[in-house]
Design a protein around this motif. Structure first.
Motif, short mmCIF file in Angstrom:
data_model
loop_
_atom_site.label_atom_id
_atom_site.label_comp_id
_atom_site.label_asym_id
_atom_site.label_seq_id
_atom_site.Cartn_x
_atom_site.Cartn_y
_atom_site.Cartn_z
N TYR A 247 -63.92 -50.51 -27.08
CA TYR A 247 -64.19 -49.10 -27.38
C TYR A 247 -64.02 -48.24 -26.14
CZ TYR A 247 -66.56 -51.26 -31.36
OH TYR A 247 -66.85 -52.01 -32.47
N LEU A 248 -63.79 -46.96 -26.39
CA LEU A 248 -63.85 -45.96 -25.33
C LEU A 248 -64.64 -44.78 -25.88
CD1 LEU A 248 -62.93 -45.26 -22.43
CD2 LEU A 248 -61.05 -43.96 -23.47
N HIS A 249 -65.83 -44.61 -25.35
CA HIS A 249 -66.66 -43.48 -25.73
C HIS A 249 -66.32 -42.33 -24.79
CE1 HIS A 249 -69.47 -45.84 -28.33
NE2 HIS A 249 -68.98 -46.81 -27.59
N MET A 250 -65.91 -41.22 -25.35
CA MET A 250 -65.48 -40.08 -24.55
C MET A 250 -66.38 -38.90 -24.85
SD MET A 250 -61.34 -40.44 -24.88
CE MET A 250 -61.31 -40.02 -26.61
N ASN A 251 -67.08 -38.44 -23.84
CA ASN A 251 -67.97 -37.28 -23.96
C ASN A 251 -67.47 -36.16 -23.07
OD1 ASN A 251 -69.81 -38.67 -25.70
ND2 ASN A 251 -70.69 -39.67 -23.90
N SER A 252 -67.99 -34.96 -23.32
CA SER A 252 -67.64 -33.77 -22.52
C SER A 252 -66.13 -33.67 -22.33
CB SER A 252 -68.35 -33.85 -21.16
OG SER A 252 -69.75 -33.94 -21.32
N LEU A 253 -65.43 -33.79 -23.41
CA LEU A 253 -63.97 -33.78 -23.34
C LEU A 253 -63.44 -32.46 -22.84
CD1 LEU A 253 -63.26 -35.81 -26.55
CD2 LEU A 253 -62.35 -36.36 -24.30
N LYS A 254 -62.34 -32.56 -22.08
CA LYS A 254 -61.70 -31.39 -21.51
C LYS A 254 -60.26 -31.31 -22.02
CE LYS A 254 -64.33 -32.07 -17.22
NZ LYS A 254 -64.23 -32.26 -15.75
N ALA A 255 -59.68 -30.13 -21.91
CA ALA A 255 -58.31 -29.96 -22.36
C ALA A 255 -57.37 -30.93 -21.64
CB ALA A 255 -57.86 -28.52 -22.14
N GLU A 256 -57.64 -31.20 -20.39
CA GLU A 256 -56.78 -32.11 -19.61
C GLU A 256 -56.91 -33.57 -20.04
OE1 GLU A 256 -58.92 -29.82 -18.43
OE2 GLU A 256 -59.92 -30.53 -16.59
N ASP A 257 -57.82 -33.87 -20.94
CA ASP A 257 -57.91 -35.23 -21.50
C ASP A 257 -56.91 -35.43 -22.65
OD1 ASP A 257 -61.45 -34.98 -21.12
OD2 ASP A 257 -60.06 -36.10 -19.83
N THR A 258 -56.26 -34.37 -23.05
CA THR A 258 -55.29 -34.44 -24.14
C THR A 258 -54.14 -35.38 -23.76
OG1 THR A 258 -55.79 -32.23 -24.97
CG2 THR A 258 -53.62 -33.14 -25.50
N ALA A 259 -53.90 -36.38 -24.60
CA ALA A 259 -52.87 -37.38 -24.33
C ALA A 259 -52.82 -38.36 -25.48
CB ALA A 259 -53.17 -38.13 -23.03
N VAL A 260 -51.82 -39.22 -25.44
CA VAL A 260 -51.82 -40.38 -26.32
C VAL A 260 -52.54 -41.50 -25.57
CG1 VAL A 260 -50.43 -42.07 -27.56
CG2 VAL A 260 -49.66 -39.69 -27.42
N TYR A 261 -53.51 -42.09 -26.20
CA TYR A 261 -54.30 -43.15 -25.58
C TYR A 261 -53.85 -44.50 -26.12
CZ TYR A 261 -57.44 -39.80 -23.41
OH TYR A 261 -57.96 -38.81 -22.62
N TYR A 262 -53.63 -45.42 -25.20
CA TYR A 262 -53.13 -46.75 -25.54
C TYR A 262 -54.14 -47.82 -25.14
CZ TYR A 262 -48.57 -44.46 -25.91
OH TYR A 262 -47.53 -43.64 -26.25
N CYS A 263 -54.28 -48.79 -26.00
CA CYS A 263 -55.09 -49.96 -25.72
C CYS A 263 -54.20 -51.02 -25.06
CB CYS A 263 -55.64 -50.49 -27.05
SG CYS A 263 -56.45 -52.08 -26.97
N ASN A 264 -54.73 -51.67 -24.06
CA ASN A 264 -54.00 -52.71 -23.33
C ASN A 264 -54.88 -53.94 -23.17
OD1 ASN A 264 -53.97 -53.75 -20.20
ND2 ASN A 264 -51.93 -53.73 -21.12
N ALA A 265 -54.24 -55.10 -23.21
CA ALA A 265 -54.95 -56.35 -22.95
C ALA A 265 -54.04 -57.27 -22.16
CB ALA A 265 -55.37 -57.00 -24.25
N ASP A 266 -54.60 -57.95 -21.19
CA ASP A 266 -53.84 -58.87 -20.34
C ASP A 266 -54.41 -60.27 -20.44
OD1 ASP A 266 -53.49 -56.46 -17.64
OD2 ASP A 266 -52.31 -56.77 -19.45
N ARG A 267 -53.51 -61.23 -20.48
CA ARG A 267 -53.93 -62.63 -20.52
C ARG A 267 -53.15 -63.43 -19.51
NH1 ARG A 267 -52.82 -67.49 -23.54
NH2 ARG A 267 -51.08 -66.52 -24.66
N ILE A 268 -53.87 -64.11 -18.64
CA ILE A 268 -53.23 -64.97 -17.64
C ILE A 268 -53.02 -66.34 -18.27
CG2 ILE A 268 -53.44 -66.02 -15.36
CD1 ILE A 268 -55.25 -63.66 -14.59
#
Length: 120
Positions: free
Chosen positions: A79-100
């Motif tokens: 999850y990503l809990h986002m509070n006090s959002l600002k205009a500069e937070d506008t974007a496409v948000y991507y989930c990433n996972a890495d496995r060694i």
């Protein structure tokens, strides 16, 4: 093949909150680290927040104190809990996972992205 599916994006006014979810098709125990990236138009993709399998977290300076990353291993979800959002937070948000892997290489997995739009 591992799939990551984001949800929870949308439009919100400045000062508002959103919670993004990233559901994995398999157990997230396999991932050494997971994170949220974002990409705004005309800008490079940047790491917003990361979390290791041990629970250590790191954040982009501009979101510290406003965003919180977490993972629920039982639900195979991050999850990503986002509070006090600002205009500069506008974007496409991507989930990433890495496995060694056992041979020392790193596999990277990405979700399809979810749009977050913050209006001022």
């Amino acid at each position: 093949q591992v799939r990551l599916v984001e949800s929870g994006g949308g439009s919100v006014q400045a000062g508002g909150s959103l919670r993004l979810s990233c559901a994995a098709s398999g157990s997230i125990f396999m991932f050494n680290a997971m994170g949220w990236y974002r990409q705004a138009p005309g800008k490079q993709r940047e790491l917003v927040a990361g979390i290791t399998s041990g629970g250590s977290t790191n954040y982009l300076d501009s979101v510290k104190g406003r965003f919180t990353i977490s993972r629920d291993n039982a639900k195979n979800t991050m999850y990503l809990h986002m509070n006090s959002l600002k205009a500069e937070d506008t974007a496409v948000y991507y989930c990433n996972a890495d496995r060694i892997t056992g041979i020392g290489s790193t596999l990277h997995y990405w979700g399809q992205g979810t749009q977050v739009t913050v209006s001022s």
